[in-house]
Design a protein around this motif. Structure first.
Motif, PDB file in Angstrom:
ATOM      1  N   ARG A  98      12.312  18.997   4.196  1.00 44.49           N
ATOM      2  CA  ARG A  98      11.371  19.005   4.639  1.00 44.49           C
ATOM      3  C   ARG A  98      10.468  17.939   3.635  1.00 44.49           C
ATOM      4  O   ARG A  98      10.995  17.211   2.681  1.00 44.49           O
ATOM      5  N   ILE A  99       9.008  16.902   4.143  1.00 41.76           N
ATOM      6  CA  ILE A  99       8.875  15.655   3.807  1.00 41.76           C
ATOM      7  C   ILE A  99       8.097  16.716   2.405  1.00 41.76           C
ATOM      8  O   ILE A  99       7.576  17.581   2.569  1.00 41.76           O
ATOM      9  N   VAL A 100       7.918  15.516   1.890  1.00 41.70           N
ATOM     10  CA  VAL A 100       7.502  15.960  -0.083  1.00 41.70           C
ATOM     11  C   VAL A 100       7.092  14.796  -0.165  1.00 41.70           C
ATOM     12  O   VAL A 100       6.642  13.953   0.210  1.00 41.70           O
ATOM     13  N   SER A 101       5.505  15.565  -1.186  1.00 38.01           N
ATOM     14  CA  SER A 101       4.451  14.094  -1.253  1.00 38.01           C
ATOM     15  C   SER A 101       4.764  13.657  -1.980  1.00 38.01           C
ATOM     16  O   SER A 101       3.185  12.779  -2.335  1.00 38.01           O
ATOM     17  N   THR A 127      12.361   7.226   3.762  1.00 35.41           N
ATOM     18  CA  THR A 127      11.089   7.129   3.562  1.00 35.41           C
ATOM     19  C   THR A 127      11.601   7.746   5.310  1.00 35.41           C
ATOM     20  O   THR A 127      12.480   7.173   6.019  1.00 35.41           O
ATOM     21  N   VAL A 128      10.522   8.186   6.394  1.00 33.95           N
ATOM     22  CA  VAL A 128      10.320   8.438   7.583  1.00 33.95           C
ATOM     23  C   VAL A 128      10.879   7.195   9.031  1.00 33.95           C
ATOM     24  O   VAL A 128      11.818   7.998   9.710  1.00 33.95           O
ATOM     25  N   ARG A 129      10.184   6.342   8.395  1.00 32.65           N
ATOM     26  CA  ARG A 129      10.620   4.816   8.775  1.00 32.65           C
ATOM     27  C   ARG A 129      11.227   3.779   8.661  1.00 32.65           C
ATOM     28  O   ARG A 129      11.037   3.793   7.398  1.00 32.65           O
ATOM     29  N   GLY A 130      11.807   2.932   9.198  1.00 40.94           N
ATOM     30  CA  GLY A 130      12.386   1.619   8.589  1.00 40.94           C
ATOM     31  C   GLY A 130      13.866   1.325   8.007  1.00 40.94           C
ATOM     32  O   GLY A 130      13.832   0.528   7.683  1.00 40.94           O
ATOM     33  N   ALA A 171       6.819   2.732  -1.265  1.00 36.83           N
ATOM     34  CA  ALA A 171       6.485   1.957   0.450  1.00 36.83           C
ATOM     35  C   ALA A 171       5.208   2.604   1.075  1.00 36.83           C
ATOM     36  O   ALA A 171       4.934   2.171   2.261  1.00 36.83           O
ATOM     37  N   GLY A 172       4.993   3.917   0.371  1.00 32.43           N
ATOM     38  CA  GLY A 172       3.343   3.857   1.373  1.00 32.43           C
ATOM     39  C   GLY A 172       3.436   4.876   3.140  1.00 32.43           C
ATOM     40  O   GLY A 172       3.180   5.435   2.992  1.00 32.43           O
TER      41      GLY A 172
END
Lengths: 383, 383
Positions: free
Chosen positions: A121-124, A145-148, A170-171
Motif C-alpha cells: 500500500r501507499i505509505v505516508s 518511490t512510485v515514479r523515477g 524525494a517528495g
C-alpha cells in the motif's frame, strides 16, 4: 514505397538495438536523443537532439512520424496525451504506459484485475511504513518511490522505522511492499499489437546482482509447464486489460507456499524492449526488438519461439578498465560462437555497456561461456 | 573506448547490411555514398556524400578511418594504392581487389595457381572471337568486358561472328570464355583476415534467372562431401594466393565429365559480402557481414557453421507495383518465421530491392516459403 517512419524517443541501447532490428524491415527510423553521443544516436541516420520533457520538442519531433514509441518510460503522461490529440499514434499509449511509469497506479490496477501481487500500500511517512510492516509480519519491507526508479534505484530494503526516512525525501509518493521470500525471479515477455494479436516468449529466469540484471536463462530451467503457462497467460491478460501495445515485460517472483506449491507474484512491468528479452536477438526466431517494432506499426508479429534448447544472456558491466577492446578481442578468439552486443557507451564502473548471448544444447556449457565472456570484458578475470 | 572506425565506400545494400552487422560489434561506421537516398545512407549516422572516383574525396573520407572496405569493386586501383601510401589500411588491398575488378587479370592469375577455369583468352575483335570459338569447339561462346560488369551486365552469349560486335563497342578489353555445359552453379564463400585466419561457409547452390541471382540454397543439395570440400579448399587457396582480406565469394560451375565425374570450374570472384551469402544472416552462427567486418579489422573470426539443416534465400526484385508495403504485410501474416530484408530502395522492374530468408528441416517447405514470399512481394502472385 510507403514504408512507415518510426519515431523513437530516447537514445539508449534499447533504441540502438531497435534500430538494428528495424533495418532489415526497411523502416525509416527517427530518433529523439539527449546528446549526439548517446548509444543509439551513434548509429541512426536521422537524429533530433532535444529534451523529451519539453512538449514543443516532442511535437516538432513527432511531425512526419507514423508512430511514436519509447526507449524508456520517462516521457510525461500529459505530453503523450497531447501528441495523441495531435493525431500521432503513441504506442504504448499513455493510458497503458502510466502503469509502467507509476508503481502505485500499476499495483492498484493489477489488484483490480486479480493479478497476484505482493501485499502493498501507499505509505505516508516512516511511522506509516512501520504500521505497514506490522500488517505484513514485520520488517524488513520494501519501499519504492512510485515514479523515477530503475535498476534498483528508487528501491529500499528497510529494516526499521528509523531506516525508512530516505524514500520520503524525494517528495514522491512511496509504495510499501512486503519483502517476498521468493525462490527466484522470472520474466514473462509478450508482444501485443493494436489489433490484439499477441505472442508470448518462453518464460525466462532472471538473476539479479545488487538490484541489477546479471544473467538471463531462456527458458527458465526446471520450470513446470503449468507454471510457465500460467505466467504467460498472466502477461497476456495484463497486456489485454491494460491495452499494452509493443513489448511487455512482466517481472515475476517465483514463490513456494508452506506446502511447497509453486506460485508467481508480479514484481514490475516494463512496456518496451527489456533486458530480460535480450537473449531473443540470437536465441529466438524473432527478436523482442523486431516484434516491438512490428507491434507498434500494427504489422503481423513474428514467431517468438526459441532457436536453441538454451540461450543465456549476461550483461557486461563497466569495471576498472576503461578500454574493453582487448577483452573483446580475446572473447572473440576464445569462443567463435559468442554473440557480443556492445552499446558504444563509455565504461563507468557498474554501468551496463553491453551484453553477450550464447546458445546451445548443454545449459552448463552455455552458461559458462556467457559468464566467462562477461567477466573477461569487465576485467574481473584475465584468463 | 578505442573501438575502431570502419570506412565503407559505397552506399548500396551490402553497406547497409554490413552496418547492421557492425552495430552489435560496437564499431563506428562511416559511409561514402553517392547520394543521401542510397540504401545504406538511410540508416548510417556518419555519411559523406561524394564520388569514389575522385581521389581527393576518398582521401578526405579516409581520414580518421582505421580501415577502408567496400560495398562494390569499382574504386580505381590507383586510388586504393594512394590511400595505402597515405597509411590507411585498405581491405581487401588493391593487389587482391584487382582480381575482382579485372576479369582478364583474374583468369591469368587463376591459371597461374592452377585453379580450374573455363578455357578463355583475351580477344581483339569479332574475327578473333570467332577464332576462339573455333578453338573451343564452336559457337556459342561467352564474351565479357574485363571491367565494369555485374549481374549479367557486360556479359554476352555470342552465337556468331556477326553477333560479336557489341562487346567491343565499350573500348574495354574483351575476354572470351567457352560456354560451359554446367550442371548447376555453386558458390564457395570464405572469409580471411590479415593474419591469415580463414573460415569457410557451407558451399551453396545459386540459381540464376536472366543472369541475376534468384535463389540460394544452403547447403547445396546432394553435393558430395568430397566436391564440397574441394570447392572450399579452392576458395581458401585462392584467398591465400591472392592475399584476399574479408569475404570472398567464388562463383563456380558444377560440371560432369563424359564419364560422369563431377568437377568444378571458377566462374567469378567477388571480394566483399555477396548475394550468395545473404542466407548467413539468418542461417549461420556468424553472418558474412559480421565476419567481413571482423576480418577487415583483423579481429578473430566468428563460427561460419549453419544453424539449421536448410536455409533458402530468394531475392525480391522490383515488379509492376511500386508499393510493396501491402505485400510485405501479407508475407508477415502468412509466415511468422519469414525473415524479410528490405533495402529501402525505390521499386524499379528487375531491381534488387530486398531478399527473404527461410530456414528449417524440410527443404521443399523451406524453398516454397521463400519462393512464395519473394513472388508475393514482387507482385507476381497475389494469393
Amino acid at each position: 514505397m510507403t514504408f512507415p517512419v518510426v519515431g523513437m524517443v530516447g537514445g539508449g541501447q534499447l533504441a540502438r538495438m531497435t534500430h538494428e532490428a528495424g533495418i532489415p524491415l526497411g523502416l525509416k527510423f527517427k530518433l529523439l536523443s539527449d546528446t549526439p553521443q548517446d548509444s543509439a544516436a551513434q548509429v541512426v541516420s536521422e537524429v533530433v537532439i532535444g529534451d523529451y520533457r519539453d512538449l514543443d520538442t516532442l511535437r516538432a519531433f513527432a511531425r512526419g512520424c507514423d508512430v511514436i514509441t519509447f526507449d524508456h518510460e520517462h516521457v510525461p503522461t500529459e505530453h503523450l496525451r497531447a501528441l495523441e490529440a495531435d493525431g500521432i499514434p503513441v504506442r504504448p499509449g499513455p493510458d497503458a504506459l502510466v502503469h509502467a511509469q507509476d508503481k502505485g497506479v500499476m499495483r492498484a490496477r493489477l489488484l483490480e484485475i486479480g493479478a497476484p501481487c505482493p501485499r502493498h500500500r501507499i505509505v505516508s511517512d516512516p511511522a506509516d511504513a512501520a504500521a505497514f510492516a506490522e500488517e505484513v509480519g514485520g520488517f524488513p519491507v520494501i519501499l519504492k518511490t512510485v515514479r523515477g526508479g530503475y535498476d534498483g534505484k528508487g528501491v529500499w530494503v528497510v529494516r526499521s522505522e528509523a531506516d525508512a526516512a530516505d524514500p520520503f525525501r524525494a517528495g514522491v509518493p512511496v509504495l510499501a511492499e512486503e519483502k517476498v521470500d521468493f525462490v527466484r525471479e522470472l520474466a514473462a515477455n509478450i508482444v501485443r499489437s493494436p489489433h490484439g494479436q499477441a505472442v508470448a516468449y518462453p518464460v525466462v529466469e532472471s538473476i539479479q546482482v545488487d538490484g541489477v540484471c546479471d544473467t538471463v536463462i531462456a527458458p527458465a530451467p526446471d520450470l513446470s509447464e503449468e507454471l510457465a503457462g500460467e505466467a504467460q497467460q498472466l502477461a497476456l491478460r495484463i497486456a489485454a486489460e491494460l491495452d499494452v501495445v509493443g513489448h511487455l515485460a512482466v517481472e515475476l517472483f517465483e514463490t513456494r507456499s508452506a506446502d511447497g506449491t509453486p506460485g508467481i507474484l508480479v514484481n514490475e512491468l516494463a512496456m518496451r524492449p527489456h533486458n530480460s528479452g535480450h537473449w531473443t536477438q540470437d536465441g529466438a526466431i524473432t527478436s523482442q526488438f523486431a516484434n516491438h517494432v512490428r507491434a507498434v506499426l500494427d504489422l503481423p508479429l513474428g514467431d517468438p519461439r526459441p532457436r536453441a534448447p538454451w540461450t543465456v544472456m549476461c550483461n557486461v558491466l563497466g569495471g576498472d578498465y576503461p578500454d574493453m577492446y582487448q577483452g573483446y578481442l580475446h572473447c572473440m578468439a576464445h569462443d567463435p560462437q559468442l554473440k557480443i552486443h556492445m552499446y558504444g557507451k563509455d565504461v563507468k564502473p557498474g554501468r551496463k555497456v553491453g551484453h553477450v548471448n550464447t546458445y546451445g544444447d548443454d545449459l552448463a556449457d552455455v552458461r559458462e561461456r556467457a559468464r566467462h565472456a562477461a567477466d573477461y570484458l569487465r576485467g574481473t578475470i584475465t584468463e
